[in-house]
Motif scaffolding. Sequence first.
Motif, PDB file in Angstrom:
ATOM      1  N   LYS A   1     -62.298   7.832 -77.105  1.00 14.19           N
ATOM      2  CA  LYS A   1     -62.293   7.297 -75.743  1.00 14.19           C
ATOM      3  C   LYS A   1     -61.122   6.323 -75.610  1.00 14.19           C
ATOM      4  O   LYS A   1     -60.975   5.395 -76.410  1.00 14.19           O
ATOM      5  CB  LYS A   1     -63.604   6.566 -75.437  1.00 14.19           C
ATOM      6  N   SER A   2     -60.292   6.553 -74.607  1.00 12.44           N
ATOM      7  CA  SER A   2     -59.096   5.727 -74.423  1.00 12.44           C
ATOM      8  C   SER A   2     -59.303   4.722 -73.299  1.00 12.44           C
ATOM      9  O   SER A   2     -59.830   5.058 -72.239  1.00 12.44           O
ATOM     10  CB  SER A   2     -57.884   6.616 -74.110  1.00 12.44           C
ATOM     11  N   VAL A   3     -58.865   3.495 -73.561  1.00  7.05           N
ATOM     12  CA  VAL A   3     -58.937   2.425 -72.566  1.00  7.05           C
ATOM     13  C   VAL A   3     -57.509   1.975 -72.264  1.00  7.05           C
ATOM     14  O   VAL A   3     -56.757   1.621 -73.188  1.00  7.05           O
ATOM     15  CB  VAL A   3     -59.765   1.231 -73.089  1.00  7.05           C
ATOM     16  N   VAL A   4     -57.117   2.011 -70.988  1.00  5.10           N
ATOM     17  CA  VAL A   4     -55.780   1.571 -70.600  1.00  5.10           C
ATOM     18  C   VAL A   4     -55.618   0.099 -70.977  1.00  5.10           C
ATOM     19  O   VAL A   4     -56.437  -0.746 -70.610  1.00  5.10           O
ATOM     20  CB  VAL A   4     -55.545   1.757 -69.087  1.00  5.10           C
ATOM     21  N   ALA A   5     -54.547  -0.203 -71.733  1.00  2.00           N
ATOM     22  CA  ALA A   5     -54.394  -1.566 -72.268  1.00  2.00           C
ATOM     23  C   ALA A   5     -53.067  -2.221 -71.932  1.00  2.00           C
ATOM     24  O   ALA A   5     -52.920  -3.437 -72.081  1.00  2.00           O
ATOM     25  CB  ALA A   5     -54.558  -1.538 -73.790  1.00  2.00           C
ATOM     26  N   SER A   6     -52.074  -1.446 -71.479  1.00  2.00           N
ATOM     27  CA  SER A   6     -50.774  -2.065 -71.202  1.00  2.00           C
ATOM     28  C   SER A   6     -49.964  -1.197 -70.253  1.00  2.00           C
ATOM     29  O   SER A   6     -50.169   0.017 -70.144  1.00  2.00           O
ATOM     30  CB  SER A   6     -49.988  -2.285 -72.505  1.00  2.00           C
ATOM     31  N   PHE A   7     -49.041  -1.872 -69.551  1.00  2.00           N
ATOM     32  CA  PHE A   7     -48.045  -1.191 -68.715  1.00  2.00           C
ATOM     33  C   PHE A   7     -46.681  -1.693 -69.184  1.00  2.00           C
ATOM     34  O   PHE A   7     -46.435  -2.901 -69.195  1.00  2.00           O
ATOM     35  CB  PHE A   7     -48.265  -1.527 -67.236  1.00  2.00           C
ATOM     36  N   ASN A   8     -45.829  -0.770 -69.599  1.00  2.00           N
ATOM     37  CA  ASN A   8     -44.562  -1.152 -70.237  1.00  2.00           C
ATOM     38  C   ASN A   8     -43.370  -0.595 -69.465  1.00  2.00           C
ATOM     39  O   ASN A   8     -43.418   0.529 -68.946  1.00  2.00           O
ATOM     40  CB  ASN A   8     -44.520  -0.628 -71.676  1.00  2.00           C
TER      41      ASN A   8
ATOM     42  N   SER B   1     -62.813  -7.030 -79.921  1.00  2.00           N
ATOM     43  CA  SER B   1     -61.936  -8.166 -80.204  1.00  2.00           C
ATOM     44  C   SER B   1     -60.505  -7.864 -79.785  1.00  2.00           C
ATOM     45  O   SER B   1     -59.826  -8.709 -79.187  1.00  2.00           O
ATOM     46  CB  SER B   1     -61.991  -8.495 -81.699  1.00  2.00           C
ATOM     47  N   ARG B   2     -60.048  -6.652 -80.067  1.00  2.00           N
ATOM     48  CA  ARG B   2     -58.680  -6.279 -79.677  1.00  2.00           C
ATOM     49  C   ARG B   2     -58.531  -6.265 -78.166  1.00  2.00           C
ATOM     50  O   ARG B   2     -57.530  -6.721 -77.621  1.00  2.00           O
ATOM     51  CB  ARG B   2     -58.332  -4.909 -80.254  1.00  2.00           C
ATOM     52  N   MET B   3     -59.546  -5.757 -77.475  1.00  2.00           N
ATOM     53  CA  MET B   3     -59.487  -5.732 -76.012  1.00  2.00           C
ATOM     54  C   MET B   3     -59.488  -7.138 -75.433  1.00  2.00           C
ATOM     55  O   MET B   3     -58.789  -7.418 -74.450  1.00  2.00           O
ATOM     56  CB  MET B   3     -60.662  -4.922 -75.448  1.00  2.00           C
TER      57      MET B   3
ATOM     58  N   PHE C   1     -53.737 -11.625 -73.192  1.00  2.00           N
ATOM     59  CA  PHE C   1     -52.281 -11.480 -73.174  1.00  2.00           C
ATOM     60  C   PHE C   1     -51.791 -10.982 -71.818  1.00  2.00           C
ATOM     61  O   PHE C   1     -50.820 -11.507 -71.267  1.00  2.00           O
ATOM     62  CB  PHE C   1     -51.839 -10.511 -74.272  1.00  2.00           C
ATOM     63  N   VAL C   2     -52.474  -9.973 -71.273  1.00  2.00           N
ATOM     64  CA  VAL C   2     -52.078  -9.433 -69.971  1.00  2.00           C
ATOM     65  C   VAL C   2     -52.200 -10.495 -68.884  1.00  2.00           C
ATOM     66  O   VAL C   2     -51.338 -10.606 -68.002  1.00  2.00           O
ATOM     67  CB  VAL C   2     -52.932  -8.188 -69.615  1.00  2.00           C
ATOM     68  N   SER C   3     -53.258 -11.288 -68.957  1.00  2.00           N
ATOM     69  CA  SER C   3     -53.435 -12.365 -67.980  1.00  2.00           C
ATOM     70  C   SER C   3     -52.288 -13.366 -68.059  1.00  2.00           C
ATOM     71  O   SER C   3     -51.714 -13.767 -67.036  1.00  2.00           O
ATOM     72  CB  SER C   3     -54.774 -13.067 -68.232  1.00  2.00           C
ATOM     73  N   ASN C   4     -51.933 -13.775 -69.287  1.00  2.00           N
ATOM     74  CA  ASN C   4     -50.826 -14.712 -69.464  1.00  2.00           C
ATOM     75  C   ASN C   4     -49.497 -14.087 -69.051  1.00  2.00           C
ATOM     76  O   ASN C   4     -48.627 -14.771 -68.489  1.00  2.00           O
ATOM     77  CB  ASN C   4     -50.749 -15.169 -70.922  1.00  2.00           C
ATOM     78  N   LEU C   5     -49.342 -12.794 -69.336  1.00  2.00           N
ATOM     79  CA  LEU C   5     -48.112 -12.098 -68.964  1.00  2.00           C
ATOM     80  C   LEU C   5     -47.949 -12.046 -67.451  1.00  2.00           C
ATOM     81  O   LEU C   5     -46.853 -12.259 -66.914  1.00  2.00           O
ATOM     82  CB  LEU C   5     -48.122 -10.677 -69.547  1.00  2.00           C
ATOM     83  N   ARG C   6     -49.036 -11.783 -66.743  1.00  2.78           N
ATOM     84  CA  ARG C   6     -48.975 -11.765 -65.274  1.00  2.78           C
ATOM     85  C   ARG C   6     -48.568 -13.129 -64.720  1.00  2.78           C
ATOM     86  O   ARG C   6     -47.762 -13.215 -63.787  1.00  2.78           O
ATOM     87  CB  ARG C   6     -50.327 -11.355 -64.695  1.00  2.78           C
ATOM     88  N   ASP C   7     -49.116 -14.183 -65.314  1.00  2.86           N
ATOM     89  CA  ASP C   7     -48.747 -15.535 -64.877  1.00  2.86           C
ATOM     90  C   ASP C   7     -47.263 -15.800 -65.126  1.00  2.86           C
ATOM     91  O   ASP C   7     -46.577 -16.398 -64.282  1.00  2.86           O
ATOM     92  CB  ASP C   7     -49.585 -16.578 -65.619  1.00  2.86           C
TER      93      ASP C   7
ATOM     94  N   GLY D   1     -52.260  -5.836 -63.049  1.00  2.59           N
ATOM     95  CA  GLY D   1     -53.574  -6.174 -62.512  1.00  2.59           C
ATOM     96  C   GLY D   1     -54.552  -5.021 -62.702  1.00  2.59           C
ATOM     97  O   GLY D   1     -55.722  -5.228 -63.044  1.00  2.59           O
ATOM     98  N   ALA D   2     -54.044  -3.793 -62.490  1.00  5.60           N
ATOM     99  CA  ALA D   2     -54.890  -2.612 -62.719  1.00  5.60           C
ATOM    100  C   ALA D   2     -55.233  -2.468 -64.201  1.00  5.60           C
ATOM    101  O   ALA D   2     -56.351  -2.076 -64.563  1.00  5.60           O
ATOM    102  CB  ALA D   2     -54.174  -1.361 -62.214  1.00  5.60           C
ATOM    103  N   VAL D   3     -54.270  -2.799 -65.070  1.00  5.29           N
ATOM    104  CA  VAL D   3     -54.518  -2.765 -66.516  1.00  5.29           C
ATOM    105  C   VAL D   3     -55.622  -3.753 -66.890  1.00  5.29           C
ATOM    106  O   VAL D   3     -56.520  -3.437 -67.677  1.00  5.29           O
ATOM    107  CB  VAL D   3     -53.225  -3.097 -67.296  1.00  5.29           C
ATOM    108  N   GLN D   4     -55.564  -4.938 -66.294  1.00  6.88           N
ATOM    109  CA  GLN D   4     -56.580  -5.960 -66.570  1.00  6.88           C
ATOM    110  C   GLN D   4     -57.962  -5.484 -66.136  1.00  6.88           C
ATOM    111  O   GLN D   4     -58.960  -5.702 -66.830  1.00  6.88           O
ATOM    112  CB  GLN D   4     -56.205  -7.257 -65.849  1.00  6.88           C
ATOM    113  N   ASP D   5     -58.025  -4.808 -64.995  1.00  7.80           N
ATOM    114  CA  ASP D   5     -59.301  -4.261 -64.532  1.00  7.80           C
ATOM    115  C   ASP D   5     -59.811  -3.180 -65.497  1.00  7.80           C
ATOM    116  O   ASP D   5     -61.002  -3.123 -65.804  1.00  7.80           O
ATOM    117  CB  ASP D   5     -59.144  -3.670 -63.130  1.00  7.80           C
TER     118      ASP D   5
END
Length: 299
Positions: free
Chosen positions: A147-154, A235-237, A243-249, A61-65
């Motif tokens: 500039k780095s944007v948090v995109a995933s938690f693994n 586009s990548r973001m 993907f993160v939204s679907n993964l959370r579901d 959820g934090a990654v999505q934000d």
Amino acid sequence: MTSINTNTSAMTALQSLSAINSSLDQTQNRISTGYRVGAASDNAAYWSIATTMRSDNKALGAVQDALGLGQAKVDTAYTGMTAAIDVVDEIKSKLVAAREPGVDKTKINSEIKELQGQLTSIASSASFSGENWLSVNSGAAGYTATKSVVASFNRDSGGNVSVGTIGVDTSKTKLFDSNGAAGILDTGRTGGTVVSTFTLTGATTDANISTMISDVDEALGAMTTAASNLGAAKSRMDIQSEFVSNLRDSIEKGVGTLVDADMTEESTRLKALQTQQQLGVQALSIANSSSQSLLSLFR
């Protein structure tokens, strides 16, 4: 043998009723909480997995934000870049008009100066959450071009966790750099023209203007490439955010499969246990009253 000291039937009925009451309490708890596994004592393995995955889902959820914030920054930079491209396009048109014989170059220069001022305004305004990717100061403390944007938690199979990022290289998108480093608009192009500051005068020759036109067109090419890079990052973001939204579901669904109670099944079990409880109470009552029949033998 009939005994008034030991009522075996009552003891059996009491044990059965206690077991029924225990099952009834468990079923009622599942119905009230909605969980089949609500504590480690219910199923330690499933509870442990569910607790870990719920924690990971909060991290996602934090990654999505963070992705949402990154998308906003890229959107802001892209909007500023496209606006600047339109202005530079207009500058190029003014330079082409300046090649006309007898044209008043000083008046065209006045128009160009206004457009150059607009470029500075656009770049300085393209800021979101304190970050500006078009107008930078590479000499500032802690400055980094990427500039780095948090995109995933693994989480790997060994339980080790890591955070993935998407990087955007602002050294390729900056229009101005107050530290004197090369920005697209504040540094000399191939012919020496600085797009944001060049000046036309009455003495400017057609050859000079042709060089200026080439340099402005070169800057336009660099800006178009920068806009493409920003668009690709956006586009990548967008894809990663979906993907993160679907993964959370999916994780939430998986956790639910492990620990959620089947309310249809539990309601059916509740009805059966309530009936068994009533029968158990009656059986215990009969067993307790059986010793009373012994009194008739002594009349």
